[in-house]
Scaffold this active site. Structure first.
Site, PDB file in Angstrom:
ATOM      1  N   LYS A 179     -14.766  73.109 -40.052  1.00 56.33           N
ATOM      2  CA  LYS A 179     -15.323  72.934 -38.711  1.00 56.33           C
ATOM      3  C   LYS A 179     -14.388  72.108 -37.825  1.00 56.33           C
ATOM      4  O   LYS A 179     -14.319  72.322 -36.610  1.00 56.33           O
ATOM      5  CB  LYS A 179     -16.708  72.276 -38.802  1.00 56.33           C
ATOM      6  CG  LYS A 179     -17.780  73.231 -39.298  1.00 56.33           C
ATOM      7  CD  LYS A 179     -18.035  74.296 -38.257  1.00 56.33           C
ATOM      8  CE  LYS A 179     -19.155  75.235 -38.610  1.00 56.33           C
ATOM      9  NZ  LYS A 179     -19.373  76.250 -37.564  1.00 56.33           N
ATOM     10  N   GLY A 238     -29.991  83.681 -37.426  1.00 56.81           N
ATOM     11  CA  GLY A 238     -30.180  82.438 -38.182  1.00 56.81           C
ATOM     12  C   GLY A 238     -31.264  81.597 -37.533  1.00 56.81           C
ATOM     13  O   GLY A 238     -31.832  81.960 -36.499  1.00 56.81           O
ATOM     14  N   PHE A 239     -31.492  80.460 -38.141  1.00 59.48           N
ATOM     15  CA  PHE A 239     -32.571  79.577 -37.690  1.00 59.48           C
ATOM     16  C   PHE A 239     -32.359  79.093 -36.246  1.00 59.48           C
ATOM     17  O   PHE A 239     -33.206  79.309 -35.371  1.00 59.48           O
ATOM     18  CB  PHE A 239     -32.652  78.434 -38.710  1.00 59.48           C
ATOM     19  CG  PHE A 239     -33.231  77.151 -38.214  1.00 59.48           C
ATOM     20  CD1 PHE A 239     -34.531  77.097 -37.755  1.00 59.48           C
ATOM     21  CD2 PHE A 239     -32.467  75.990 -38.235  1.00 59.48           C
ATOM     22  CE1 PHE A 239     -35.070  75.898 -37.307  1.00 59.48           C
ATOM     23  CE2 PHE A 239     -32.997  74.795 -37.804  1.00 59.48           C
ATOM     24  CZ  PHE A 239     -34.297  74.749 -37.334  1.00 59.48           C
ATOM     25  N   ILE A 240     -31.201  78.513 -35.953  1.00 59.61           N
ATOM     26  CA  ILE A 240     -30.976  77.978 -34.601  1.00 59.61           C
ATOM     27  C   ILE A 240     -30.806  79.127 -33.608  1.00 59.61           C
ATOM     28  O   ILE A 240     -31.369  79.108 -32.505  1.00 59.61           O
ATOM     29  CB  ILE A 240     -29.749  77.038 -34.572  1.00 59.61           C
ATOM     30  CG1 ILE A 240     -29.969  75.849 -35.509  1.00 59.61           C
ATOM     31  CG2 ILE A 240     -29.482  76.542 -33.140  1.00 59.61           C
ATOM     32  CD1 ILE A 240     -28.768  74.914 -35.659  1.00 59.61           C
ATOM     33  N   LEU A 260     -22.535  80.680 -33.364  1.00 63.33           N
ATOM     34  CA  LEU A 260     -23.273  79.969 -34.413  1.00 63.33           C
ATOM     35  C   LEU A 260     -23.004  80.545 -35.799  1.00 63.33           C
ATOM     36  O   LEU A 260     -23.394  79.943 -36.799  1.00 63.33           O
ATOM     37  CB  LEU A 260     -24.782  80.043 -34.138  1.00 63.33           C
ATOM     38  CG  LEU A 260     -25.293  79.393 -32.848  1.00 63.33           C
ATOM     39  CD1 LEU A 260     -26.788  79.694 -32.680  1.00 63.33           C
ATOM     40  CD2 LEU A 260     -25.075  77.888 -32.859  1.00 63.33           C
ATOM     41  N   ASP A 317     -25.095  89.554 -36.064  1.00 61.43           N
ATOM     42  CA  ASP A 317     -25.374  88.806 -37.297  1.00 61.43           C
ATOM     43  C   ASP A 317     -25.220  89.755 -38.485  1.00 61.43           C
ATOM     44  O   ASP A 317     -25.672  90.896 -38.424  1.00 61.43           O
ATOM     45  CB  ASP A 317     -26.821  88.258 -37.251  1.00 61.43           C
ATOM     46  CG  ASP A 317     -27.044  87.134 -38.241  1.00 61.43           C
ATOM     47  OD1 ASP A 317     -27.451  86.050 -37.803  1.00 61.43           O
ATOM     48  OD2 ASP A 317     -26.809  87.339 -39.453  1.00 61.43           O
ATOM     49  N   ASN A 318     -24.585  89.292 -39.530  1.00 61.79           N
ATOM     50  CA  ASN A 318     -24.438  90.164 -40.712  1.00 61.79           C
ATOM     51  C   ASN A 318     -25.513  89.898 -41.764  1.00 61.79           C
ATOM     52  O   ASN A 318     -25.450  90.432 -42.878  1.00 61.79           O
ATOM     53  CB  ASN A 318     -23.034  90.026 -41.325  1.00 61.79           C
ATOM     54  CG  ASN A 318     -22.803  88.642 -41.914  1.00 61.79           C
ATOM     55  OD1 ASN A 318     -23.656  87.767 -41.795  1.00 61.79           O
ATOM     56  ND2 ASN A 318     -21.661  88.446 -42.535  1.00 61.79           N
ATOM     57  N   TYR A 361     -16.208  72.030 -45.845  1.00 64.00           N
ATOM     58  CA  TYR A 361     -17.048  72.401 -44.694  1.00 64.00           C
ATOM     59  C   TYR A 361     -16.626  71.604 -43.457  1.00 64.00           C
ATOM     60  O   TYR A 361     -16.372  72.173 -42.388  1.00 64.00           O
ATOM     61  CB  TYR A 361     -18.522  72.158 -45.042  1.00 64.00           C
ATOM     62  CG  TYR A 361     -19.469  72.438 -43.913  1.00 64.00           C
ATOM     63  CD1 TYR A 361     -19.423  73.645 -43.230  1.00 64.00           C
ATOM     64  CD2 TYR A 361     -20.414  71.496 -43.525  1.00 64.00           C
ATOM     65  CE1 TYR A 361     -20.292  73.910 -42.183  1.00 64.00           C
ATOM     66  CE2 TYR A 361     -21.288  71.749 -42.493  1.00 64.00           C
ATOM     67  CZ  TYR A 361     -21.229  72.954 -41.822  1.00 64.00           C
ATOM     68  OH  TYR A 361     -22.090  73.196 -40.795  1.00 64.00           O
ATOM     69  N   ALA A 373     -20.236  75.888 -32.288  1.00 64.49           N
ATOM     70  CA  ALA A 373     -21.139  74.999 -33.035  1.00 64.49           C
ATOM     71  C   ALA A 373     -20.356  74.311 -34.144  1.00 64.49           C
ATOM     72  O   ALA A 373     -19.933  74.945 -35.108  1.00 64.49           O
ATOM     73  CB  ALA A 373     -22.296  75.797 -33.626  1.00 64.49           C
TER      74      ALA A 373
END
Ligand code: UDP
Length: 324
Positions: free
Chosen positions: A153, A10-12, A76, A31-32, A149, A117
């Site tokens: 979290k 991912g981005f981060i 993440l 990562d999937n 969401y 995260a």
């Protein structure tokens, strides 16, 4: 140090992996590719100490093997982005709750440090701005999917803190505030990649609602520095930390900046929330982090201003016109 990054494509995650490799550490990504992309990590292939597996974290034998290998897990992998949350609420809840559950379970077997995260979204509609980690969470009704969401979290945070309390599993919780920078996709709704792509293509910039809502954007490189500082600080264990940049802007002012920066000649248009997302959608009016806790513990200071972030994102999309 050996670090397992779930959601590492991912981005981060991809920025974190790069920073770790640059400082001589070993990194494994799991990562999937549900929202991550091989394009984010292609430049890391072949670097010493870098490896990845394309698999879901819910494949427990694979997850267990990777956790066995590492010293630290940075978790993440998650369903993020307001667009995704509204469009795929089942996936959001299942990924965020079950994924964290299995990561903590296997990390506890090996006693590995886990960074969880979380998100500034957990503060919800709270008016106690800037948000402090010990403040009340103010969420809307369950009939509005957006809040799933924040709830998912918040459960991740509770579970991680429960593992720390009951099983002495070392955990650190980071609440990320609108993290932005090159390689972030606009596909899941994030405002800066969307505005910059609209700006560069000459299309109208779409401000949802009246644009008076505010956000504080943090540069991904600053966020990565904060994560690494917390990983290296034993006193961070068992703590919850805001991680962001308190520089605040309204979304309308952001649209105006992007318009200027990209030379866009179209109008800025207001799109009602119910058209952008769904009927009854609730947005948060302001979101600003109080970062005094992380500042006091590890001396964290954001270094990259919003103008610099926007310049970097514009340059990225100019050199990768097919992304997004
Ligand atoms: N937003 C907008 N236009 C877009 C995308 C988002 O005006 O094309 C607004 C959105 O309604 C919110 C803010 O920008 O008020 C930040 O949205 P984002 O999805 O990036 O993050 P979050 O809502 O999680 O803070």
């Amino acid at each position: 140090m050996r670090t397992l990054i779930t959601g590492g494509a991912g981005f981060i995650g991809s920025h974190l992996a790069e920073a770790l490799l640059d400082t001589g550490h070993e990194v494994f990504l799991l990562d999937n590719l549900s929202t991550g992309s091989i394009n984010n990590i292609i430049h890391l292939k072949g670097r010493p100490g870098f490896a990845y597996t394309i698999e879901s974290i819910t494949n427990e034998p694979v997850l267990a093997e990777h956790i066995d290998w590492c010293d630290v897990v940075v978790h993440l992998a998650a369903a993020v982005g307001v667009r995704l949350i509204v469009d795929a609420p089942v996936r959001t809840i299942e990924t965020n709750v079950h994924g964290t559950e299995v990561v903590l379970k296997h990390a506890a077997k090996k006693g590995r440090l886990v960074v969880i995260a979380s998100t500034s979204e957990v503060y919800g509609k709270s008016a106690a701005v800037p948000f402090r980690e010990d403040a009340d969470l103010v969420l809307g009704p369950t009939l509005k999917h957006r809040w799933a969401y924040a709830c998912s979290k918040a459960i991740d945070e509770f579970l991680a803190l429960a593992y720390w309390k009951e099983k002495k599993l070392p955990v650190v919780i980071i609440r990320l505030f609108n993290t932005v920078g090159p390689r972030q996709t606009g596909r899941y709704g994030m405002v800066i990649p969307n505005f910059v792509q609209q700006g560069l293509s000459g299309r109208p910039i779409t401000v949802y609602g009246d644009g008076k809502q505010s956000r504080s954007f943090a540069y991904v490189g600053d966020v990565v520095r904060g994560v690494l500082a917390l990983v290296a600080e034993p006193r961070a264990v068992g703590g919850v930390f805001n991680l962001g940049n308190p520089e605040e802007t309204t979304i309308l002012a952001l649209a105006e900046r992007v318009k200027r920066l990209t030379g866009n000649r179209s109008e800025i248009v207001n799109v009602p929330y119910e058209q952008a997302y769904e009927a009854g959608f609730e947005d948060m009016p302001r979101r600003v982090p109080d970062i005094s806790k992380i500042q006091a513990l590890v001396g964290y200071e954001p270094r990259v201003s919003l103008d610099e972030i926007l310049a970097k994102v514009v340059a990225h999309f100019q050199s990768h016109p097919n992304e997004g």
